[in-house]
Structures are given as structure tokens and as C-alpha cells.
Design an enzyme around this catalytic site. Structure first.
Site, PDB file in Angstrom:
ATOM      1  N   GLU A 513       0.814  -1.219   0.000  1.00 11.99           N
ATOM      2  CA  GLU A 513       0.000   0.000   0.000  1.00 11.99           C
ATOM      3  C   GLU A 513       0.852   1.276   0.000  1.00 11.99           C
ATOM      4  O   GLU A 513       0.666   2.163   0.856  1.00 11.99           O
ATOM      5  CB  GLU A 513      -0.978  -0.019   1.175  1.00 11.99           C
ATOM      6  CG  GLU A 513      -1.977  -1.175   1.059  1.00 11.99           C
ATOM      7  CD  GLU A 513      -3.023  -1.199   2.160  1.00 11.99           C
ATOM      8  OE1 GLU A 513      -2.837  -0.502   3.178  1.00 11.99           O
ATOM      9  OE2 GLU A 513      -4.030  -1.913   2.000  1.00 11.99           O
ATOM     10  N   GLU A 661      -5.053  -8.347  -0.430  1.00 10.71           N
ATOM     11  CA  GLU A 661      -5.863  -8.124   0.769  1.00 10.71           C
ATOM     12  C   GLU A 661      -7.299  -7.900   0.328  1.00 10.71           C
ATOM     13  O   GLU A 661      -7.558  -7.171  -0.637  1.00 10.71           O
ATOM     14  CB  GLU A 661      -5.389  -6.899   1.577  1.00 10.71           C
ATOM     15  CG  GLU A 661      -4.071  -7.075   2.289  1.00 10.71           C
ATOM     16  CD  GLU A 661      -3.730  -5.881   3.169  1.00 10.71           C
ATOM     17  OE1 GLU A 661      -4.668  -5.162   3.590  1.00 10.71           O
ATOM     18  OE2 GLU A 661      -2.535  -5.659   3.426  1.00 10.71           O
TER      19      GLU A 661
END
Length: 892
Positions: A513, A661
Site C-alpha cells: 500500500e 488483501e
């Protein structure tokens, strides 16, 4: 039937879409179309080139023999012929070499691959009759290729000891033109009263012209690109060149499909491609074999055109090799040769009177799961939860943060004794004792790591303690060369410890991320791309077959907040104020940009990864904070489709797609995670997304997760399938139900899916009742368990009824249901008064409640009809699974 290309090929459609016929496609484009989907399989074999005598001179063969001594002292044998329209192909093509290796390894069988003489290339494609000549100097024509193949079969049968094979278990088989030759050789032996053990024909074309296509097949063929639809002139020219004249209806001694008699043909396996016009020939031949009393197993491989065995690393090709190997493992007696739950039953299987489909079902839900950080994996309870996830949920890999964090003691610039200030080392040392303990535990459990390369060790970080209770350092390195050394030495250590073949199966994801600045990354977008570039080049320098990808960015957004080098908060104000966020254009973050960066620099990009939480937290511009956005119930499917389109149109059309995720929300304090409602939501989403990704990694498999520190109480809204105490949540049982599904779809609708297993043919199903009253709403985040209970009032029961015919009488199915009254441990905890600290007795009671699903059995009567009639309460999830082995009419 699916009526469409499998996703792997659909992603490449653009390469050949504009060509009317295959000969028009440039060689460079063909090479990209035929490029491997993955590395070749690894089998422990001896491979020896030999020459055997034939009537037209020596015939080269390649013999594949498994290592070691078989239990019976001898092995079954397959004499195999590749395809190539009688004019192309050799022992090195995938349809020869990879097929032979795959069958030999899977079946513990000897495979003899035949390099038969090729006919001239047809003049229509620039060939000359003088290109290939026989021992007399004449052009190679029929029956020279057939003679070569039969000579090899006879040589093996005459001297089985030479090849270490069982004389009673010598089969003949082939693909495409090779299937034609295998069928022709079989017919000759049948006429002489010495038929082989069995015959295996994969996408055969056995007639002088393509038989008439029925409406379903005609529609299926049109679903494939035109360049894959072999025109009639090519088929006719192929046969005319091989014969040296025009075929005639009286050529029943040449074309197996025209054979006057098929009685005495051995047990036969016929596999056709769903989108292959030649399926008409294979199906017609199968019908004639059955009419002649021959034991025939007929399979239609869903979503593939002609020639799928000639792709390396291709899922449907592996399925076919599994089926062929199952045949080769059969017993000696011909009457016993039928695959358990074989594909004959696919013809018999009907759901509500409709023939079974045969689409692949990818178990994306268990190919990878998430976990918090590497250090947590040192705990005994974490490892116990993981072993259970592997054993019960079928988990195959796990991904976590913090591989290089301080608490794993990998990058060591100082060395302390605990009392005095730490000693600064002359140069940093790299050690792996903690990492080895974690990775050993993962591999010993029967799974693999999905390696997230991050975060930065303190001594290499430009900024420290940017995130989490455990103080991760999420910043660019102070020294890129030193980061490369850290990554390189770590990967080389794994190769030394676990072997190169094992590590090649792993995925290496660069960071996590990085768009979430300044939490997960304190640098710019370009600085992340530079980190990716340096890391990817380092990995490929170690071994080109290591697989690397990114950018692992967080969520889709409908605005330009991440369009620049750094996060622009003001760009999201309109999103935070939008009256209908689902009407906005949600797009991935940094994915196109990374693709462009890599393409411009000729960088590897083996997979793309991103996170698809169906949520957003957008500033509304009023100064009062953020708007929590929960997107519609099918947002995950929508995002996956966009990603697939993006990859297909990119310079990396073969890149895998890993959602590293995913959950109903990105909060580890969302009480919905503990509930029945989450189980229904994720089951629905997983089934809808199964065909669109290579993995969808649920975040996370356990509540042992310390990003914000340990949770408060046993049901604190953690992501996990299990609580810290190991209590199973409804989501655990939902994924266990999904794991029990087969790998082929028989029937699918909004209520669930009915499947079969290509390994043993067993039929199984999962059904759900996601309330219609929810409309397009997904489940939302809640900060208290009491707030989640409002979902209980939404929806009514749903009756799920299906009639499945073609199941073996006596098969016993177990039905399991999770609903409000069964398997609802969080509600039982609520009724206890929501104790913060459980006693041992309370823990035991909640574990018992969690596993007390509603269960009963159904026995299939003599009619072979499974009658399913389930009354599912709102939010229920149910599975139907065979519990007693039977000879059901199953699948390949």
C-alpha cells in the site's frame, strides 16, 4: 458449458482478434499468444532419446521414465503422438515434451513420445511436395506416419522389459493429428486381434471434413477469435496433402471416423475442446464407439479452443493431464478402466433437467490468506491456527507484513547485550534465524509464503516508526544498493535452504500500500517505482523464473487523490460529498502507472496486485472529518473485471492478478467480521470473483493481529476466521464449505453453485441466502456487536430446490447449514453478557456452539436422482458434500 474462453485466454484475445485466419497471424504475435502461462512442471524423470526400427526406416522416440522402482516392478506405458496437422511438430513442442513429462510424473508411467515422419507442408501455405520424402525419395504420404506410430507401439509390446513396462498395460494416445494417428494405429491392431490396453484421444479430428456443427457447438465456436476457427479449406488441404489426392467417402481404411466397424476397439478416452469445431468429429466418433459397445469416456474441456495442450503452465492443460494420468493409473483389466466418477457421467449429470456445464472453478479463496506480521507467526497459537487453515480450509499460501522489521532481527547494524548501549558493527550483518523459524513452520504445514518484501529495517529507513503499535518503518531506503543487498541475500538464503524449484513457486510482492502516504510509505510515487525497479531487477538477476509484482496499492478510488506524486487530500472532497458514490467511476490506484513504468524500462511484471476493500474514507471538505463509504454488494466483482480488462490490454497480458488483501472492510475493529452476515457476504463475493483472479487473499485468517495492539475481548471485530482463542467464526465455516467444492462448475446461479471434482468426480454444492431485501447494499462496518444484530431483521427464508440426476445410487450427502441458530458463536457470547475475559469453561462452550452447525444426510435412491430441497433462513450458508465414496456419475 461456458460458451466463452477461459480467462487466461480471454486476456490474450486482443493479440489475434483482428486476424481472420491463423495463417495471417505474424509469427511474433503467435509467439505471444502461445507464450507460457507459467513455468514447466518439475518431475523427477529420466529422459532418453532412442531410435526404433520401422518399415520406412528408423523412427526417433523419446522415452520418459520416472525415477525409482515402482511397487509392482513394472509400469504402465503410453505411446504418445503429438499433433501438427501431419506437417509440423516435433518432440520438443509442449504437446509432446510437456505432455509426456506430465503424464509420466503424475501416473508413475513410462511415456514413449514418437517423432513420426511428417508430410509436406500444404502448397496453400507455401509448402512443396519435395519438402519431406520417404526412404524411396517420394513425398511422405499416408500411411507412412501411421506405419511409424504402429512400429513404435509394436516395438514396445515386443520388448516390454527393455522399457520396464507391463505388457498388459500399454496404451496408445495422441493429440489433434496425433490423436488421428493413435486411432488409426488402434484400428489396425483391432483388425489383427491385438488391440492395445486403451486409447486416449485429445481433441481429435478423425474425418476428411469437419462434420456438421449443432447449434450449441456453432455458437461456442463463434465465441473464440476467428483466427482459431480453422476454415474448411485448411482441413481439406491438410488431408489432400497427406493423402496426395482428394479424400473420398470410401476412405474408411484411412480416416478413423469413417471406419466401417469399431467393434473390438479398446476402452477409449475422448476429450474435446468446448470452442473447437473439431469437437464435432470427436463427438461423432464417440457416439459410434458407444454404438459398437465400446467403453467410452467423453470429456468436453470447458472454455478452450483447439490445441490447449500446447501451452505451458496452462490450467486446462493441467486438468487434461490429470485426467490422462488417472486413466494410466487404472488397473489391468479393461473392464475396470473407467475414471472414478468419470466424464461419461458428465453426459448423465443434469441439474433441473439441464445438461451440466463444465466451467473451471478456481478456489481463489484459499490460494492465499493474509496475516498481520511475520513476528506473530513465531507464536504457537498462530501456527496452530495456520495448520488448521491449511488442513480444513485448504489454504495454500500466506502473506504478511514486517518481514524485515526490527523484531525479526534480519538487518543488524548494531549488536547489544541488553544492558550497555548496543555495539555498532563494522558492517551490517544479515541473519535469518527468526525468518527461518517462520518459513519452516509455513512449509512444514503444507503451504508456501507469498512474500511481501517490506518494511524497511530501522537502520535503512529514511523515516522511522510511521505506523502501527509495533512501529513499522515505512519509508524509502537511505541506500538503495543496501536494500538490494538485503533482498538478494535473503532470497539466495531461501534458495539454499529450500531449493530453487520451491522458491520459484513463490510470489514476491514489492511493499504494501505505498499509495497510503505517510503511513505505509513516506516517499513519492516515483520513489516507490524506483524501489520496485531495483527489487525486480535484483530478483531476476538471481533467477529469471522468480516471480515479482506489485504495486499492492490500497482500494479503488473515483477521484485523482493519488494521481500525482503525493496524496492530494483536496481531490477527494467531491467523493466525500457525493450523494450516490456507486454512480462514480471507481478506478485502481497506481496500477496503470506501474505498468507504463515497467513497459518503458523493459522491467518484469509477473503479476499485478492490489487491495479491493469495498470501502472508502473520503474527506468531505467541510473540516468535520471523513465520509465512510460502503460500496455496493458487487463492487469486488466490478473491480476485478476492470483489472482483468486492464491487464488484457496492457503490454503484460499474461500477468497474474493477485488481490493480496480483501475483506468486507479494512478495519480490525469491525464487529461485522465476527458475524453470520459477513460469512454470507464473503461467500457470495468469492463465488462471483472466482473466475476473475488468481487469488483473493482474505485479510486475515486469524485474530492474532496486532496492528493496533491486541483486541479487547474475544469478539472485537478482528479480521480473522478464528478468534485469538481459536473459536471458529461463521466465516471459518463458510470458507471450509467453499473448500469442499469441486473444481468444475455443474450449475451456478444467485443462490449458489453445484460442482464436481475432476479428481474423483464427486458432486458438491454451496448455497446461500443473501437477502433480496438488501438490494444492492453490502454489509457495512459496525463498532459494536449490538449494532450488527440489526441485519437479523432483514430478509426472509428462501427455498432452494434442485434435482440432480446421474448420481450413483447409495451416495450419501451431508448437508451443513450456518444460520442464526447454528454456528453463531458471537451471538452466544452476546447472550453471555459479552464477557471481556473468558473463563476456560466459557471458551469451551463457545467453541462447541461455533461448531454446532445444523447437519443432516441425504441418501441417493436407486433412481440416481439427488433431490435437494433446502429452506434457508435469511443469511444462511449451506453446503452439500458426499460423505461415502461411490461410483457416482462424476467428472474427469
Amino acid at each position: 458449458m461456458t460458451g466463452r474462453l477461459v480467462p487466461e485466454l480471454e486476456a490474450r484475445r486482443h493479440l489475434i482478434e483482428g486476424y481472420a485466419e491463423l495463417p495471417q497471424v505474424p509469427e511474433a504475435v503467435v509467439a505471444r499468444w502461445k507464450a507460457p502461462f507459467g513455468p514447466p512442471e518439475d518431475w523427477d524423470l529420466t529422459v532418453v532419446d532412442q531410435v526404433l526400427p520401422g518399415p520406412h526406416g528408423p523412427v526417433p522416440v523419446r522415452v520418459y521414465t520416472p525415477m525409482g522402482t515402482p511397487p509392482e516392478g513394472v509400469r504402465p506405458c503410453l505411446v504418445w503422438m503429438h499433433g501438427g496437422a501431419f506437417s509440423w511438430g516435433d518432440l520438443d513442442m509442449a504437446e509432446a515434451h510437456e505432455v509426456a513429462r506430465g503424464i509420466a510424473g503424475r501416473a508413475d508411467a513410462v511415456v514413449v513420445s514418437v517423432d513420426y515422419r511428417l508430410c509436406p507442408v500444404m502448397p496453400e501455405l507455401g509448402g512443396s511436395v519435395g519438402d519431406r520424402v520417404d526412404e524411396r525419395g517420394a513425398p511422405v504420404r499416408f500411411p507412412v506416419p501411421q506405419d511409424d506410430c504402429l512400429a513404435v507401439l509394436d516395438a514396445v509390446r515386443a520388448d516390454p522389459a527393455r522399457f520396464g513396462v507391463d505388457a498388459a498395460r500399454i496404451a496408445v494416445g495422441g493429440a489433434s493429428a496425433g490423436a488421428f494417428l493413435a486411432a488409426a494405429a488402434t484400428l489396425r491392431t483391432v483388425a489383427e486381434g491385438r488391440a492395445p490396453w486403451q486409447t486416449l484421444l485429445v481433441y481429435p479430428m478423425l474425418h476428411p471434413r469437419v462434420p456438421a456443427l449443432g447449434p450449441e457447438l456453432a455458437a461456442a465456436v463463434q465465441a473464440a477469435p476467428r483466427a482459431l476457427q480453422f476454415p474448411a479449406w485448411m482441413v481439406e488441404a491438410t488431408n489432400r496433402t497427406a493423402l496426395g489426392r482428394e479424400p473420398e467417402p470410401s476412405d474408411d481404411d484411412v480416416f478413423p471416423g469413417l471406419a466401417a466397424r469399431l467393434e473390438g476397439f479398446p476402452p477409449t478416452y475422448v476429450e474435446n475442446g468446448e470452442l473447437d469445431a473439431f469437437r464435432a468429429s470427436g463427438e461423432l466418433f464417440s457416439t459410434r464407439l458407444r454404438a459398437a459397445g465400446v467403453d467410452v469416456v467423453e470429456v468436453t474441456r470447458a472454455g478452450v479452443p483447439h490445441g490447449h495442450l500446447d501451452w505451458v503452465g496452462f490450467g486446462p492443460a493441467r486438468d487434461t493431464l490429470d485426467a490422462l494420468a488417472e486413466r494410466m493409473r487404472a488397473p489391468r483389466r479393461p473392464e475396470e478402466i473407467s475414471m472414478p466418477h468419470d466424464a461419461r457421467a458428465l453426459d448423465a449429470l443434469r441439474v433441473d433437467g439441464v445438461p451440466a456445464s463444465d466451467a473451471p472453478l478456481h478456489h481463489v479463496w484459499n490460494r492465499c490468506v493474509g496475516a498481520g506480521r511475520a513476528n506473530e507467526a513465531l507464536r504457537a497459537d498462530w501456527q496452530a491456527h495456520f495448520r488448521e487453515a491449511v488442513d480444513v480450509l485448504g489454504v495454500r499460501s500466506v502473506r504478511f507484513h514486517g518481514l524485515f522489521h526490527d523484531d525479526m532481527f534480519v538487518y543488524r547494524a548494531t549488536y547489544g547485550g541488553g544492558f550497555a548501549p548496543p555495539e555498532v558493527l563494522p558492517e551490517p550483518q544479515i541473519t535469518f534465524s527468526y525468518v527461518d523459524m517462520v518459513f519452516d513452520a509455513i512449509l512444514d504445514a503444507g503451504a508456501r509464503p507469498f512474500v511481501e518484501l517490506g518494511f524497511m529495517p530501522r537502520e535503512l529507513a529514511t523515516q522511522t516508526e510511521t505506523l502501527f503499535w509495533w512501529k513499522a518503518h515505512c519509508s524509502p531506503p537511505t541506500d538503495m544498493a543496501e536494500w538490494v543487498r538485503l533482498v538478494s541475500e535473503t532470497v539466495r538464503h531461501w534458495i539454499e535452504r529450500y531449493g530453487l524449484d520451491e522458491v520459484r513457486e513463490w510470489r514476491f510482492e514489492v511493499w504494501n500500500e505505498p499509495n497510503l502516504v505517510p503511513h505505509f510509505w513516506t516517499g513519492t510515487r516515483t520513489e516507490y517505482f524506483e524501489l520496485y525497479e531495483a527489487t525486480a531487477r535484483a530478483l531476476k538477476a538471481i533467477d529469471p523464473q522468480l516471480r515479482v509484482g506489485g504495486p499492492s496499492t490500497s482500494v479503488f478510488v473515483p477521484d485523482t487523490r493519488y494521481a500525482g506524486e503525493t496524496y492530494d487530500r483536496a481531490a477527494e472532497f467531491a467523493t466525500g460529498q457525493a450523494p450516490d458514490p456507486d454512480a462514480l467511476d471507481w478506478q485502481p490506484v497506481w496500477v496503470r502507472e506501474l505498468v507504463d513504468w515497467c513497459a518503458e524500462r523493459d522491467l518484469p511484471l509477473d503479476f499485478l496486485s492490489t487491495h479491493l476493500y469495498p470501502t472508502d474514507y473520503a474527506a468531505d471538505g467541510t473540516g468535520s472529518g471523513f465520509t465512510a463509504i460502503h460500496r455496493h454488494v458487487d463492487a469486488t466483482e466490478q473491480d476485478l473485471r476492470l483489472m482483468r480488462e486492464l491487464i488484457a490490454a496492457s503490454p503484460y497480458p499474461d500477468a497474474e492478478l493477485h488481490i493480496t488483501e480483501w475483506s468486507s472492510s479494512p478495519s480490525s475493529r469491525d464487529r461485522t467480521h465476527d458475524t453470520l452476515f459477513a460469512a454470507t457476504y464473503i461467500t457470495r463475493a468469492f463465488l462471483k470473483g472466482a473466475a476473475l483472479a488468481d487469488s483473493i487473499s482474505y485479510w486475515t485468517f486469524t485474530d492474532i493481529f496486532e496492528e493496533g495492539g491486541a483486541g479487547l475481548g474475544p469478539f472485537h471485530g478482528g479480521f480473522g476466521f478464528v478468534t485469538e482463542q481459536g473459536i471458529h467464526k461463521p466465516t471459518f465455516h463458510a470458507v471450509a464449505m467453499l473448500n469442499r467444492l469441486g473444481d468444475r462448475v455443474v450449475h451456478q446461479d444467485e443462490q449458489g453453485v453445484i460442482t464436481r471434482s475432476s479428481a474423483d468426480g464427486r458432486v458438491s454444492a454451496v448455497f446461500l441466502n443473501y437477502p433480496a431485501a438488501m438490494g444492492t447494499r453490502g454489509v457495512e462496518q459496525h463498532d459494536s456487536y449490538a449494532a450488527t444484530r440489526a441485519y437479523r431483521e432483514i430478509g426472509t427464508s428462501r427455498r432452494v430446490r434442485h434435482t440432480v440426476t446421474g448420481i450413483a445410487p447409495g451416495t450419501v450427502f451431508q448437508v451443513e447449514v450456518i444460520d442464526w441458530e447454528h454456528g453463531n458463536a458471537a451471538e452466544a457470547w452476546h447472550q453471555m453478557g459479552e464477557p471481556l475475559n473468558l473463563t476456560r469453561a466459557q471458551t469451551a462452550e463457545l467453541k462447541a456452539v461455533a461448531d454446532d452447525l445444523h447437519r443432516w444426510t441425504i441418501t441417493v435412491p436407486e433412481s440416481g436422482v439427488l433431490e435437494l430441497d433446502l429452506d434457508l433462513p435469511a443469511w444462511a450458508v449451506a453446503s452439500v458434500t458426499p460423505v461415502i465414496a461411490s461410483a457416482a456419475a462424476g467428472a474427469p
